[in-house]
Design an enzyme around this catalytic site. Sequence first.
Site, PDB file in Angstrom:
ATOM      1  CG  ASN A  10      28.148  23.379  -3.643  1.00 31.70           C
ATOM      2  OD1 ASN A  10      26.994  23.662  -3.317  1.00 31.70           O
ATOM      3  ND2 ASN A  10      28.851  24.090  -4.509  1.00 31.70           N
ATOM      4  CD1 TRP A  11      24.291  18.147  -1.545  1.00 27.66           C
ATOM      5  CD2 TRP A  11      22.099  18.267  -1.113  1.00 27.66           C
ATOM      6  NE1 TRP A  11      23.947  17.038  -0.813  1.00 27.66           N
ATOM      7  CE2 TRP A  11      22.605  17.091  -0.534  1.00 27.66           C
ATOM      8  CE3 TRP A  11      20.745  18.563  -0.965  1.00 27.66           C
ATOM      9  CZ2 TRP A  11      21.806  16.200   0.174  1.00 27.66           C
ATOM     10  CZ3 TRP A  11      19.937  17.671  -0.255  1.00 27.66           C
ATOM     11  CH2 TRP A  11      20.470  16.498   0.311  1.00 27.66           C
ATOM     12  CE  LYS A  12      28.156  22.837  -7.978  1.00 29.13           C
ATOM     13  NZ  LYS A  12      28.862  22.903  -9.241  1.00 29.13           N
ATOM     14  CG  HIS A  95      30.989  27.471  -6.216  1.00 27.17           C
ATOM     15  ND1 HIS A  95      30.647  27.539  -7.548  1.00 27.17           N
ATOM     16  CD2 HIS A  95      31.313  26.190  -5.967  1.00 27.17           C
ATOM     17  CE1 HIS A  95      30.752  26.323  -8.075  1.00 27.17           C
ATOM     18  NE2 HIS A  95      31.158  25.485  -7.129  1.00 27.17           N
ATOM     19  CD  GLU A  97      28.236  26.372 -10.013  1.00 30.95           C
ATOM     20  OE1 GLU A  97      27.507  26.298  -9.009  1.00 30.95           O
ATOM     21  OE2 GLU A  97      28.757  25.359 -10.547  1.00 30.95           O
ATOM     22  CD  GLU A 164      35.151  23.784  -6.395  1.00 30.74           C
ATOM     23  OE1 GLU A 164      34.781  22.623  -6.195  1.00 30.74           O
ATOM     24  OE2 GLU A 164      34.374  24.734  -6.493  1.00 30.74           O
ATOM     25  N   GLY A 170      31.642  20.402 -13.283  1.00 33.33           N
ATOM     26  CA  GLY A 170      30.443  19.900 -13.958  1.00 33.33           C
ATOM     27  C   GLY A 170      30.677  19.486 -15.402  1.00 33.33           C
ATOM     28  CB  SER A 206      34.800  16.533 -13.130  1.00 36.07           C
ATOM     29  OG  SER A 206      34.043  17.449 -13.901  1.00 36.07           O
ATOM     30  N   GLY A 227      30.396  18.455  -6.300  1.00 38.09           N
ATOM     31  CA  GLY A 227      29.133  19.020  -6.748  1.00 38.09           C
ATOM     32  C   GLY A 227      28.192  17.884  -7.100  1.00 38.09           C
ATOM     33  N   GLY A 228      28.226  17.479  -8.377  1.00 40.15           N
ATOM     34  CA  GLY A 228      27.325  16.435  -8.876  1.00 40.15           C
ATOM     35  C   GLY A 228      27.318  15.174  -8.019  1.00 40.15           C
TER      36      GLY A 228
HETATM   37  P1  PGA Z   1      31.237  19.068  -9.826  1.00 42.84           P
HETATM   38  O1  PGA Z   1      31.176  20.479  -9.060  1.00 42.84           O
HETATM   39  O2  PGA Z   1      31.727  18.061  -8.828  1.00 42.84           O
HETATM   40  O3  PGA Z   1      29.819  18.828 -10.255  1.00 42.84           O
HETATM   41  O4  PGA Z   1      32.180  19.254 -10.963  1.00 42.84           O
HETATM   42  C1  PGA Z   1      32.196  20.836  -8.186  1.00 42.84           C
HETATM   43  C2  PGA Z   1      31.877  22.136  -7.504  1.00 42.84           C
HETATM   44  O5  PGA Z   1      31.272  23.021  -8.135  1.00 42.84           O
HETATM   45  O6  PGA Z   1      32.238  22.305  -6.335  1.00 42.84           O
END
Ligand code: PGA
Length: 247
Positions: A10-12, A95, A97, A164, A170, A206, A227-228
């Site tokens: 997920n590039w966000k 998600h 966020e 998650e 993150g 993470s 994510g990251g």
């Molecule tokens: P992260 O994000 O790997 O940067 O912790 C995970 C996600 O939001 O799916």
Amino acid sequence: MTVAKYVIGNWKMNGDYALVMQMIAALRSMGPLDNVTTVICPPFTLLHSFAELLGMGHIHLGAQDCGTEISGARTGDISAAMLIEQNCRYAIVGHSERRRYQMESNEVVAAKAANAQAAGLMPVICVGENLAEREEEQAEIIVEEQVTAVLKKLKNAAVIFAYEPVWAIGTGQVASHSDIAGMHDVIRARAAKHDFKDVAVLYGGSVKPENAGGILALGGVDGVLLGGASIDPDAFIAIAKTAHHLP
Ligand code: PGA
């Protein structure tokens, strides 16, 4: 028997055309990996470039969200049919966020998942408790509510959940193996109660090349949502290779 694992990125709100080119070059040199389903969810604006350049059956595209409506007066929203037209096969919904910054309720997430499914996309439904909820020992209840709200609106077909925990996203603070395994069991039990049999449960929060192997090797973990690590081509490919090399 080895079971296929998902590695979903997920590039966000990150990335640009240059990153698409870099990622595609890296994916080309990686080649197809048995037993791994690799999915990239870039921002909507990069889907078209990805699809044009990708041309490879072993990588799939997904979206980071999907509208609650089929079409019409919803300025800024993207419908499931539009995502299909952009060659998406998957859509992340719920998600944390979006739950947090766009105030998406369980009902909104359920409507999105149902729309995605009806259009032929595989919904990747994110669930997870925040730190306060975990500290108050409410984590299981919160996750069960999130899962149930969506299952009630879905047709009984294949579905993917991603556990998650919000405090792990993150932060570099990955959930323990026993927390992951425990919550994956909770999600599976809830799905079984609603008679859903084809359920994959991923972990996200993470995940990095250093910890992915241990997480992916857990019995109830069908893959990871990154994510990251998904915007770093080397890290993304290292994790996909780890999934491929699992015993
Ligand atoms: P992260 O994000 O790997 O940067 O912790 C995970 C996600 O939001 O799916």
